[in-house]
Scaffold this active site. Structure first.
Site, PDB file in Angstrom:
ATOM      1  N   GLY A  29       1.036  -0.816  -0.033  1.00  0.00           N
ATOM      2  CA  GLY A  29      -0.097  -0.009   0.129  1.00  0.00           C
ATOM      3  C   GLY A  29       0.959   1.198  -0.217  1.00  0.00           C
ATOM      4  O   GLY A  29       1.675   1.262  -0.889  1.00  0.00           O
ATOM      5  N   ALA A  46       2.623   4.713  -3.036  1.00  0.00           N
ATOM      6  CA  ALA A  46       2.762   4.177  -4.500  1.00  0.00           C
ATOM      7  C   ALA A  46       1.772   3.209  -4.817  1.00  0.00           C
ATOM      8  O   ALA A  46       1.117   3.511  -5.769  1.00  0.00           O
ATOM      9  CB  ALA A  46       4.142   3.639  -4.720  1.00  0.00           C
ATOM     10  N   SER A  48      -0.010  -4.747   4.683  1.00  0.00           N
ATOM     11  CA  SER A  48       0.071  -5.169   5.772  1.00  0.00           C
ATOM     12  C   SER A  48       0.264  -4.017   6.782  1.00  0.00           C
ATOM     13  O   SER A  48       1.242  -3.146   6.303  1.00  0.00           O
ATOM     14  CB  SER A  48       1.330  -6.054   6.225  1.00  0.00           C
ATOM     15  N   LYS A  88       2.243  24.880  -2.693  1.00  0.00           N
ATOM     16  CA  LYS A  88       3.851  25.061  -2.814  1.00  0.00           C
ATOM     17  C   LYS A  88       4.214  25.786  -4.304  1.00  0.00           C
ATOM     18  O   LYS A  88       3.572  25.339  -5.231  1.00  0.00           O
ATOM     19  CB  LYS A  88       4.302  23.413  -2.937  1.00  0.00           C
ATOM     20  N   PRO A 131      11.354  28.286  -8.569  1.00  0.00           N
ATOM     21  CA  PRO A 131      10.003  28.572  -8.596  1.00  0.00           C
ATOM     22  C   PRO A 131       9.458  27.526  -9.512  1.00  0.00           C
ATOM     23  O   PRO A 131       9.808  27.068 -10.601  1.00  0.00           O
ATOM     24  CB  PRO A 131       9.800  30.023  -8.779  1.00  0.00           C
ATOM     25  N   THR A 141      10.393  14.629  -6.572  1.00  0.00           N
ATOM     26  CA  THR A 141      10.259  13.931  -7.917  1.00  0.00           C
ATOM     27  C   THR A 141       9.643  12.530  -7.700  1.00  0.00           C
ATOM     28  O   THR A 141       8.973  11.851  -8.625  1.00  0.00           O
ATOM     29  CB  THR A 141      11.329  13.982  -8.833  1.00  0.00           C
ATOM     30  N   GLY A 180      11.272  14.236 -20.238  1.00  0.00           N
ATOM     31  CA  GLY A 180      12.138  14.744 -19.253  1.00  0.00           C
ATOM     32  C   GLY A 180      11.278  15.885 -18.612  1.00  0.00           C
ATOM     33  O   GLY A 180      10.849  16.702 -19.262  1.00  0.00           O
TER      34      GLY A 180
END
Lengths: 448, 515
Positions: free
Chosen positions: B17, B20, B44, B83, B101, B349, B439
């Site tokens: 879990g 991801a 789990s 953000k 930024p 990322t 990219g």
């Protein structure tokens, strides 16, 4: 750093004047002298044929120069087109259908096919329908309109186009050097260019637009690499046929321009003007840039000739050197142009490979495998032709994906089918309501 | 001709879990009806999750929109803040900082990128920072926030934003989304894996209680260990530690000391860097460091000495090796998240790479024949994305003047990948920024980090000169004025949050921060 003070363009064809016109505009007010020296050869240094197709993005070039499209059309006896007729199908300038639920349209055609509905793929392409029915109208801006999903290019008479750009460049102060090129002092850098009259010419930057002879680049120890896949090596004028839309046959292309049709056949060996397809190992070496056929040669197909010139120009401007002639800038220019050229080469190759006439490059083979297997169009960096062009050729050549995107299986089949049929009907109606190509304003005259 | 229906995969099993696993479950269940494709997720509660990336990049908004997630609802439930970028402190030199930024610097003028004009004026003695021409940088400095304007002509449209949120709550949010769309969650620890004797394909995972969960395609979201991709299939790992030498992280949440800042902070330390991720109800902190240059105890002490408020839990340590799985897709197993590779969260990322993997998996979804082309294409694209993020991260370490510790000496002097070296050379020489189709980081990101870390172009695009000095000076003053006026008119970030999406988290959570 010091700015470039002089650029010498060698060549007399469309490649030379394309660069002269573009640079004279980009460098306006910069006190950079641009001179064109005739290379003494016959001018065709970017186009093998006598007529050429443009892609829609070339309009941006004309608009930067400030030449209205009407003027381009009149001066070059141009003829607008929305698709290239490949015989059994069209390569339209625009998408098939529309994306639904973020799934590309050709998946729906594949889905229908697997369920027994064999569609004529052109029926879902506005530009193909227009071409097939000899209709024309300009696209509209409203993204909700069925008339917004296509574009158009022009069929140009190459010689007249070159003249138009020449007049433009001369009116903006580009000089013409007297005499013809006789000898080049090359090596790691070009030191000077000799001619049959007057003193030798020197410049900060040299542009080789002398055609396949590459009279400047060939002195630079930059080898020409013959393309291992494209074999055609002759082009000859053929008998004109009557056509109002561009047609590509196995032998060559028939391109309508005002007042007639220009037909050029390509072949392997035999009669005709010889050429070798391929490119230089570098397009920019030392203080010389090779453009047009001096950089690389590809057989005519879907308007790559002027497109590649335009890309060369834009890249040169984006990486414009100072008098230090940086190897770093040249390296980046070469990296980009080599990828661009090779991806265009792959597009020229595609129908030939699908017909089993020749082999494909590894990148093209991956593209073909991915499309056959699942309808995925692999797009690399620096592609010139968008997904829609590739899809048209794949489907047109009878290559159908084995699988469609299975997101479709989670959609309502009945509704989806109705949507697709409605889409097709709307397209058919829209095109049948268009005026005939010959009657369009700005296109005065009918091909004889 | 074969048909889709003959060979379709019918069962996907997600192993693990956490962020991801639930991103995959939510993403897939939003596209496929559960009658057509059953999705099961095995996790789990006994195994802790590493909350991946509390800070994100703007792409997450596209993912959320595709899922039809309501932003306010989601932000309330994950205690999220906005953000606008990342503040990097002490990276180039101690005492120096800059903001990377999510948005542009100025706008192109005369067909020439703004930074060329800025470099030109700088050479003529203009000392203004390029920050003056970035709305999101100024918003960050002043802790303001407002939604970007849809009017592309206005300066208020020149930025984008992402979120900082509690990754555990994000996973929970996506879990309820996925379960509502038919994803079946199975609780249990996996103790065994059965493979096909001939092909080695994974056929099932076996749980502690003896239950067997069979599947056609397995998504390995089991974290660093890579239960299926590595422990079972031995897919191999390409380590990048020589370029990105950090291999440990201490993480700890603390009480917030002041108003929420609309940015993440990354402060360079003696042997790595410390993150600060402000949420509505707390602040996530961590020290990513290289054990070759600093002991675990010393790193922990540094972190605990550099918190702005009281720690809200015991610090937890994670070990990792930076790099990428040699095959992120092997046989019928596709690894996502930490099972597929690890890049430190310096540019936030982690969640982006998970969402990208899910998007590409949808694009390359296999059928029962599992042809190699699907796998190879997925692996090709994901590897390329990892490499390009990697290069961008290396830039942060390498472009530095710091020589105060052996760690920074190493980073400054190390040999960098050719793919990065030529990019830096192009920028240094002429301000050229290399762009790719694939990219993730685009021109303004590279520009921010180059300039922020002292890579200043020696030359600029000569075509900049087409604009006269006077016209350029006027334009720049005008643009900076517009930026400044726009920021002044905006509410504070804290006020915006309070009105837009006040956190639904009432009790403070005691999970360690996140990587």
């Amino acid at each position: 750093m010091a700015r470039l003070k002089s650029i010498l363009i060698c060549g007399s064809g469309v490649a030379a004047w394309f660069m002269a016109a573009g640079l004279s505009k980009a460098l306006e007010g910069q006190n950079c002298r641009i001179t064109v020296l005739d290379d003494g050869a016959e001018g065709d240094s970017a186009c093998l044929g006598r007529a050429v197709l443009t892609l829609p993005s070339l309009r941006a070039f004309h608009s930067v120069l400030g030449i209205p499209e009407d003027q381009v059309i009149r001066a070059t006896r141009a003829w607008p087109y929305t698709a290239l007729n490949m015989g059994s199908y069209h390569i339209g300038i625009g998408d098939h259908g529309a994306r639904l639920n973020a799934v590309a349209f050709h998946h729906f055609m594949t889905w229908r096919r697997q369920h027994g509905q064999i569609d004529n793929i052109d029926a879902f392409s506005i530009p193909a329908l227009m071409s097939a029915q000899g209709k024309f109208t300009r696209p509209v801006n409203d993204p909700n309109s069925v008339l917004s999903g296509f574009s158009y290019g022009l069929v140009l008479d190459v010689g007249r186009y070159s003249d138009l750009l020449r007049h433009y460049a001369l009116s903006r102060g580009v000089d013409v050097a007297e005499g013809c090129l006789t000898k080049v002092d090359g090596g790691a850098q070009i030191a000077s260019v000799h001619r049959d009259q007057g003193v030798p010419l020197t410049a900060d930057l040299y542009i080789d637009a002398t055609g396949a002879a590459a009279r400047l680049m060939s002195t630079m120890d930059v080898p020409f690499e013959a393309d291992p896949y494209l074999k055609a090596n002759r082009i000859r004028p053929a008998l004109p046929h009557d056509t109002v839309v561009p047609v590509m046959t196995a032998a060559g292309q028939m391109l309508p321009v005002m007042g007639g049709t220009i037909t050029d056949d390509v072949a392997t060996d035999g009669e005709g003007r010889a050429f070798v397809q391929g490119r230089r190992a570098q397009f920019w070496a030392g203080n010389v840039l090779a453009v047009g056929h001096a950089g690389g040669v590809l057989q005519p197909f879907m308007g790559h000739e002027l497109q590649l010139l335009h890309t060369s120009l834009i890249r040169l401007i984006g990486l414009f050197p100072d008098d230090g002639m940086s190897a770093v800038l040249a390296g980046e220019y070469n990296r980009l142009m080599i990828q661009t050229f090779d991806r265009v080469r792959d597009f020229v190759l595609l129908p030939q490979v699908l017909r089993g006439q020749t082999e494909g490059s590894p990148e093209l083979i991956r593209k073909i495998t991915q499309f056959k297997s699942r309808g995925r169009v692999v797009m690399y960096d620096e592609e010139t032709y968008s997904e829609a062009f590739w899809v048209s050729v794949f489907l047109g050549e009878g290559v159908w994906p084995e699988r469609y995107d299975r997101i479709i299986d989670s959609m309502d089949f009945e509704r989806l089918n109705q949507q697709l049929i409605r889409m097709r009907d709307i397209m058919a109606r829209a095109v049948s309501n268009m005026p005939p190509l010959q009657s369009v304003a700005g296109v005065p005259g009918v091909p004889a | 001709m074969s048909k889709n229906s003959d060979e379709k995969i019918k069962r996907i099993v997600i192993v693990g879990g956490g962020t991801a696993g639930w991103i995959a479950a939510a993403g897939l269940s939003s596209l496929y009806k559960s009658e057509d494709l059953s999705i099961r997720l095995v996790e789990s509660e006994a195994i802790g999750t590493v909350g991946v990336g509390e800070a994100t990049v703007p792409h997450i908004r596209h993912f959320n929109v595709k899922l039809g997630i309501d932003e306010r609802d989601f932000m309330q439930k994950t205690s999220a803040t906005f953000k606008l970028g990342i503040e990097f402190c002490d990276w180039n030199r101690k005492g120096q900082s800059y903001v990377h930024p999510f948005g542009a610097y100025g706008e192109p003028l005369g067909g020439v990128g703004f930074h060329h004009h800025w470099v030109r004026m700088r050479k003529r003695g203009d000392t203004r920072s390029i920050d003056e021409f970035s709305l999101p940088v100024k918003m960050s400095h002043m802790a303001r926030f407002a939604m970007p304007s849809p009017d592309m002509r206005s300066v208020e449209s020149t930025f984008s934003y992402a979120y900082q949120f509690d990754a555990g709550l994000y996973a929970a949010y996506l879990r309820s989304y996925a379960e509502a769309r038919g994803v079946v969650r199975t609780e249990g620890r996996i103790t065994g894996v059965t493979q096909n004797a001939q092909t080695g394909f994974v056929e099932a995972v076996v749980l502690e209680n003896g239950e067997t969960v069979e599947g056609d395609l397995f998504i390995d979201a089991s974290g660093f260990r890579g239960l299926l991709i590595e422990q079972t299939l031995k897919s191999g790992y390409e380590a990048w530690s020589h370029w990105l030498p950090c291999d440990r992280a201490w993480a700890v949440p603390c009480k917030a000391s002041d108003a929420n800042t609309p940015y993440t902070r990354a402060t360079a330390r003696d042997a790595g860097w410390q993150w600060r991720i402000p949420l509505q109800h707390r602040v996530g902190n961590g020290y990513v460091f290289s054990s070759g240059f600093l002991s675990e105890d010393a790193a922990c002490a540094t972190l605990m000495a550099n918190l702005e408020g009281a720690a809200q839990a015991e610090p937890k340590m994670l070990s990792f090796t930076t790099g990428v799985r040699k095959q992120q897709w092997n046989k019928n197993v596709v690894a996502i998240g930490l099972a597929s590779g690890f890049l430190e969260p310096l540019e936030s990322t982690s969640i982006h790479l998970i969402q990208l993997a899910v998007t590409n998996l949808v694009e390359m979804l296999p059928d029962m024949r599992f042809c190699d082309d699907d796998r190879d294409e997925f692996n090709r694209i994901m590897h390329l994305e990892y490499e390009r993020v990697r290069d961008f991260l290396i830039l942060h370490y390498h472009a530095t003047e710091r020589d105060d510790t052996p760690f920074w000496d190493y980073c400054r002097a190390m040999t960098i990948p050719d793919s990065l070296a030529y990019k830096m050379a192009l920028f240094r020489e002429r301000g050229v920024i290399v762009n790719y189709k694939d990219g993730f980081f685009l021109e303004p990101s590279w520009l921010a980090v180059y300039i922020g870390q002292g890579v200043i172009p020696e030359g600029y695009d000569p075509l900049s000169e087409r604009i006269s000095d006077e016209a350029l000076t006027r334009y720049m003053a005008d643009y900076a004025g517009k930026v400044s006026a726009a920021v002044q008119a905006m509410p504070s970030h804290a006020a915006f949050l309070e009105q837009y999406c006040p956190s639904a988290v009432v009790t403070r959570r005691a999970t360690a921060g996140a990587v």
